[in-house]
Scaffold this motif. Sequence first.
Motif, PDB file in Angstrom:
ATOM      1  N   GLU A  48       0.971  -1.284  -0.027  1.00 40.32           N
ATOM      2  CA  GLU A  48       0.202   0.089   0.005  1.00 40.32           C
ATOM      3  C   GLU A  48       1.180   1.035   0.069  1.00 40.32           C
ATOM      4  O   GLU A  48       1.890   1.562   0.428  1.00 40.32           O
ATOM      5  CB  GLU A  48      -1.089  -0.117   0.679  1.00 40.32           C
ATOM      6  CG  GLU A  48      -2.179   1.252   1.934  1.00 40.32           C
ATOM      7  CD  GLU A  48      -2.768   0.682   2.139  1.00 40.32           C
ATOM      8  OE1 GLU A  48      -3.082   0.191   2.563  1.00 40.32           O
ATOM      9  OE2 GLU A  48      -4.297   2.008   2.002  1.00 40.32           O
ATOM     10  N   THR A  50       0.509   5.552  -0.150  1.00 38.29           N
ATOM     11  CA  THR A  50      -0.468   6.744  -0.281  1.00 38.29           C
ATOM     12  C   THR A  50       0.278   8.425  -1.167  1.00 38.29           C
ATOM     13  O   THR A  50       1.858   8.275  -0.969  1.00 38.29           O
ATOM     14  CB  THR A  50      -0.471   7.391   1.225  1.00 38.29           C
ATOM     15  OG1 THR A  50      -1.432   6.427   1.861  1.00 38.29           O
ATOM     16  CG2 THR A  50      -1.145   8.535   1.427  1.00 38.29           C
ATOM     17  N   ARG A  98      -9.489   5.302  -3.177  1.00 37.30           N
ATOM     18  CA  ARG A  98      -8.543   4.138  -3.213  1.00 37.30           C
ATOM     19  C   ARG A  98      -7.940   3.006  -4.233  1.00 37.30           C
ATOM     20  O   ARG A  98      -9.554   3.236  -4.711  1.00 37.30           O
ATOM     21  CB  ARG A  98      -8.766   3.140  -2.175  1.00 37.30           C
ATOM     22  CG  ARG A  98      -8.756   3.766  -0.543  1.00 37.30           C
ATOM     23  CD  ARG A  98      -9.286   2.941   0.260  1.00 37.30           C
ATOM     24  NE  ARG A  98      -8.682   1.552   0.765  1.00 37.30           N
ATOM     25  CZ  ARG A  98      -8.128   1.095   1.158  1.00 37.30           C
ATOM     26  NH1 ARG A  98      -7.209   1.855   2.070  1.00 37.30           N
ATOM     27  NH2 ARG A  98      -7.436  -0.543   1.239  1.00 37.30           N
ATOM     28  N   THR A 117      -2.535  -1.701  -3.311  1.00 33.79           N
ATOM     29  CA  THR A 117      -3.557  -0.777  -2.829  1.00 33.79           C
ATOM     30  C   THR A 117      -2.893   0.691  -2.883  1.00 33.79           C
ATOM     31  O   THR A 117      -1.313   1.456  -2.787  1.00 33.79           O
ATOM     32  CB  THR A 117      -4.159  -0.627  -1.909  1.00 33.79           C
ATOM     33  OG1 THR A 117      -5.146  -1.496  -1.228  1.00 33.79           O
ATOM     34  CG2 THR A 117      -5.523   0.595  -2.084  1.00 33.79           C
ATOM     35  N   THR A 119      -3.364   4.862  -2.620  1.00 33.94           N
ATOM     36  CA  THR A 119      -4.520   5.515  -1.716  1.00 33.94           C
ATOM     37  C   THR A 119      -3.968   7.675  -2.623  1.00 33.94           C
ATOM     38  O   THR A 119      -2.761   7.708  -1.536  1.00 33.94           O
ATOM     39  CB  THR A 119      -4.711   5.874  -0.385  1.00 33.94           C
ATOM     40  OG1 THR A 119      -5.547   4.125   0.085  1.00 33.94           O
ATOM     41  CG2 THR A 119      -5.611   6.602   0.529  1.00 33.94           C
TER      42      THR A 119
END
Lengths: 121, 336
Positions: A48, A50, A98, A117, A119
């Motif tokens: 993940e 961001t 997302r 993922t 974000t």
Amino acid sequence: MTRLARGLGRLATAAVAAAVLAAVDGSGAEPPAVIAISAHRFEFSPAEVTLERGTPVILRLSSQDVTHGFYSRPLGLDELIEPGQVLEVPLTPKDAGRYTVICDHFCGAGHGGMKMTVTVR
Amino acid sequence: MIIDRRNFLRITGLSLGAGALYRVAPALASDGPAGQLARAQAKANGEAVTPFSFVQLSDTHVGFSGPPNPTGTAAFERAVAMVNRLDPPPDLILFTGDLTHDSQAPGVPATRMRRFREIAADLRVTEHHLVPGEHDAGLDGGALYREHFGETSHAFDHKGVHFIGLDNVSRARPEVGPAQLAWLRQDLARFPRTAPIVLFTHRPLFDLKPEWEWFTRDGAEVMKLLEPFENVTVLYGHIHREDTHQVGAVRHLAARSLVFAFPDPAQVVDKKPLAFEPERPFRQLGLRVVHAGPGPAPRAATVACDEIELTLREHSGTEGFAQLLRPTSLAPGDPP
């Protein structure tokens, strides 16, 4: 020193730093952050990340074993990551949300679950 | 007798739902308006559709072992037994990929393909047509699949219906590729636009859920080639659940898996198999039976479906094949 003066001082420092960076790369803009993403059966690492909306980044992609895909239609990502190569992909996310990035190059029995993922804030 | 299109559509409208084709089909053989249209369609196509049925089996994943289904090939073997009890028997069996679950262990993929063939050999119906799934052909470009099953794509005609098996897995990515698109273009060139066409493949040819890899990158190009044709049904697997999707005149029908089921992507975020239920081991697994009329469909009563929740898709299947009865390009009153 008043709070205003301290604030102006920090702004000036930041401006000088920006000017130095601009002088270094000649473009007037900060270089985009580089985010390394490693692919291996059947995971991306990190799983993940961001990002900030509108802020350019470079995704530095590599594979530790076999060819993997790196695919997200809404983010405009569609790459093949060959083992032994490093791929640098510029990305400036436009919309917050997302997003799922999948491996779309079949890599073995766990391929169907290989994803990460992204974000965007 | 001249039939107008509205009247004909009323007939096909009745065909949607229980026992539909069963009810409409006899009219096609009669001297009535539907029969007149059927003859006109046969004349345009060069061959009439004569009664037959076929079975689609999908995603058997021979060799899979894991929590979503600890019973291995049990559902596949039971499906074979069920198909063997169909009366009348189907003419054909279509397998829409992921026949085996892949393995990196030397020799194991070949062993699994042999095991698939052993189980499939128990089918009394001997005409089988297969396409690979990514678990069969995604790692080696389809080399081992070809050794065991032949080409990864092929076409054939059966009783007035043109069948096309399309490979959208062996290039490792979810795509058909330019060479196969050229082959498909050439294959379709000899058919009139009224020809009944059944295309079977592994992955969906439309964007069902791209973030779950439920799509084909160049699926739109495939469908563009099929666009001139009025009677197209696409059968596929891969998604391990039933799905019916209409795009224009084309109906896309997904088969259930014979190993484990996936959830509805509209209801969940993560693509994870549904949990195994020991008290209902074959829940949401099964097979799809599609009947092409005219003529009666196989009766559900001939199939013992108390153990396997059978997808006896006479109903959605006949929705698909109701398209065969939509002669939109045949002008009302065309001579039979």
